[in-house]
Design a protein around this motif. Sequence first.
Motif, short mmCIF file in Angstrom:
data_model
loop_
_atom_site.label_atom_id
_atom_site.label_comp_id
_atom_site.label_asym_id
_atom_site.label_seq_id
_atom_site.Cartn_x
_atom_site.Cartn_y
_atom_site.Cartn_z
N ASP A 1 0.86 -1.18 0.00
CA ASP A 1 0.00 0.00 0.00
C ASP A 1 0.90 1.24 0.00
OD1 ASP A 1 -1.87 1.99 0.31
OD2 ASP A 1 -2.49 1.39 2.34
N LEU A 2 0.85 2.03 -1.05
CA LEU A 2 1.76 3.17 -1.17
C LEU A 2 1.32 4.39 -0.37
CD1 LEU A 2 2.61 3.05 -4.99
CD2 LEU A 2 3.93 2.13 -3.07
N ALA A 3 0.08 4.43 0.07
CA ALA A 3 -0.43 5.62 0.75
C ALA A 3 0.43 6.05 1.93
CB ALA A 3 -1.88 5.39 1.18
N PRO A 4 0.84 5.15 2.84
CA PRO A 4 1.68 5.58 3.96
C PRO A 4 3.03 6.12 3.52
CG PRO A 4 0.73 3.41 4.37
CD PRO A 4 0.49 3.72 2.94
N PHE A 5 3.57 5.59 2.45
CA PHE A 5 4.86 6.06 1.97
C PHE A 5 4.73 7.44 1.32
CE2 PHE A 5 5.33 1.48 2.27
CZ PHE A 5 6.60 1.35 2.83
N LYS A 6 3.66 7.64 0.56
CA LYS A 6 3.42 8.96 -0.04
C LYS A 6 3.22 10.01 1.04
CE LYS A 6 1.46 7.35 -4.43
NZ LYS A 6 0.28 7.32 -5.33
N GLU A 7 2.51 9.64 2.08
CA GLU A 7 2.29 10.58 3.18
C GLU A 7 3.61 10.89 3.88
OE1 GLU A 7 -0.30 10.88 7.35
OE2 GLU A 7 -0.59 9.18 5.98
N ALA A 8 4.45 9.88 4.03
CA ALA A 8 5.72 10.06 4.75
C ALA A 8 6.66 11.02 4.03
CB ALA A 8 6.39 8.70 4.95
N VAL A 9 6.65 11.00 2.69
CA VAL A 9 7.60 11.82 1.93
C VAL A 9 7.02 13.15 1.48
CG1 VAL A 9 8.77 9.73 1.10
CG2 VAL A 9 7.03 10.81 -0.33
N ALA A 10 5.79 13.43 1.81
CA ALA A 10 5.13 14.65 1.32
C ALA A 10 5.90 15.91 1.71
CB ALA A 10 3.70 14.72 1.85
N GLY A 11 6.54 15.90 2.86
CA GLY A 11 7.25 17.09 3.32
C GLY A 11 8.58 17.34 2.65
N VAL A 12 9.05 16.40 1.84
CA VAL A 12 10.36 16.54 1.19
C VAL A 12 10.37 17.74 0.25
CG1 VAL A 12 11.98 15.46 -0.44
CG2 VAL A 12 10.98 14.11 1.43
N TYR A 13 9.27 17.98 -0.45
CA TYR A 13 9.20 19.10 -1.40
C TYR A 13 9.45 20.43 -0.70
CZ TYR A 13 7.30 15.93 -4.94
OH TYR A 13 7.13 14.92 -5.84
N GLY A 14 8.79 20.64 0.43
CA GLY A 14 8.96 21.88 1.17
C GLY A 14 10.34 21.98 1.79
N LYS A 15 10.84 20.89 2.30
CA LYS A 15 12.15 20.89 2.95
C LYS A 15 13.25 21.30 2.00
CE LYS A 15 14.97 18.20 6.13
NZ LYS A 15 15.05 16.99 6.96
N LEU A 16 13.13 20.92 0.74
CA LEU A 16 14.16 21.24 -0.25
C LEU A 16 13.76 22.37 -1.19
CD1 LEU A 16 15.39 17.64 -1.16
CD2 LEU A 16 16.42 19.28 0.42
N ASP A 17 12.71 23.11 -0.81
CA ASP A 17 12.26 24.27 -1.60
C ASP A 17 11.97 23.92 -3.05
OD1 ASP A 17 12.49 26.07 0.58
OD2 ASP A 17 14.64 26.26 0.23
N LEU A 18 11.24 22.84 -3.25
CA LEU A 18 10.90 22.39 -4.61
C LEU A 18 9.41 22.53 -4.92
CD1 LEU A 18 13.14 19.20 -4.86
CD2 LEU A 18 13.44 21.34 -6.14
N GLU A 19 8.69 23.25 -4.09
CA GLU A 19 7.25 23.36 -4.31
C GLU A 19 6.94 24.14 -5.59
OE1 GLU A 19 6.69 24.97 -0.40
OE2 GLU A 19 5.52 23.22 0.23
N ALA A 20 7.73 25.18 -5.89
CA ALA A 20 7.51 25.95 -7.12
C ALA A 20 7.78 25.08 -8.34
CB ALA A 20 8.42 27.18 -7.14
N GLU A 21 8.83 24.26 -8.29
CA GLU A 21 9.15 23.37 -9.40
C GLU A 21 8.06 22.31 -9.59
OE1 GLU A 21 12.90 25.34 -8.29
OE2 GLU A 21 11.25 24.44 -7.18
N ALA A 22 7.52 21.81 -8.49
CA ALA A 22 6.43 20.85 -8.58
C ALA A 22 5.22 21.47 -9.27
CB ALA A 22 6.04 20.35 -7.20
N ALA A 23 4.97 22.75 -8.98
CA ALA A 23 3.86 23.45 -9.63
C ALA A 23 4.11 23.59 -11.13
CB ALA A 23 3.67 24.82 -9.00
N ILE A 24 5.38 23.81 -11.51
CA ILE A 24 5.72 23.91 -12.94
C ILE A 24 5.47 22.57 -13.63
CG2 ILE A 24 7.64 24.16 -14.56
CD1 ILE A 24 8.82 26.24 -12.62
#
Length: 326
Positions: free
Chosen positions: A296-319
């Motif tokens: 079940d990938l849901a727990p893993f997706k939830e666990a890594v969700a904060g990685v984007y913010g931690k590495l300042d990649l939220e703008a790139e994800a939006a692109i």
Amino acid sequence: MNRTLKALGLGVAIAASLSLSMPAFAATTLRIGTVLAPDDPMGQGLEKFKSEVEAATNGDVKVQVFHNSQLGDTTEMIDQARAGANVGTVTDVARLSSFVPSLAIMSAPFLFDTYEQADTFALSDEYLAWGDELKEKSGLVMLASNWYQGPRHALTQTPVSVPADLKGIRMRTIGAPIWIETIRAMGAEPTPIAWGEVYSALQLGAIDAAEAQPTAIKGAKLFEVIKNVTKTGHIQLVTALVVSADAWDQISADNQKIVRDLAVENGRYASQLTIDLGEEAMKFVADQGVTVSDVDLAPFKEAVAGVYGKLDLEAEAAIVNKVLGR
């Protein structure tokens, strides 16, 4: 007679002047290395790329391919290219993010659902602009970034069903922040070492686990030193074919276009091989006695969700989402 001689002399002078002002492009050889085996899809793609480039440029551009880390580990090959050596490699794009931070988005966890999405984004104007920036900042030229090596799965000695099962486990990963933070968020202790050392490190217990794509698990015979493959697919390994800018600038503009186009085409060829051979590789690994499990990938997706913010990649994800229309 004098007039004719003067005309001939003028013609020679003009020709000489033009030859001095126009760059001369001698035959160039691109030396490209990979840490993977010759029968890996990337190896097969590089061999096809070699033959097609040489044919399409009438031998003006030659390609030498070196498999199985003959030119060193991926990081070593990148360092050689940056130092001006005529060396190129197929590399995960995250390694290049130390020069252009935005490039890390290509290795972000659970970002692409399909190879087609990754291929589309790798040819977008936004991504290609980061590639231009890479040359300016690193001395590396990115020929294509659509060489897909497959989904990365967790390779462990004990079964894994949720992130908590990875607590305290030393897991080999690639030494780039996006990979390190993803593995850490999944619960393991990220341990970067060279790919060529993974087999022996697992065999000797220097690490407890690794993560790799199906074809590489088979190619490196990791099924001999691990007991479980959990199909997390936490990162889709989309890689880039890069070469030294010094070598690249010796190639004429016309031939550069040919080489780039063939890099994209053969990236798609190698990627389709990856997709076709991936399931076969997993079946082979299971036949060797390794337990291959869906999860079940849901727990893993939830666990890594904060990685984007931690590495300042939220703008790139939006692109990425904008380019893919989602």
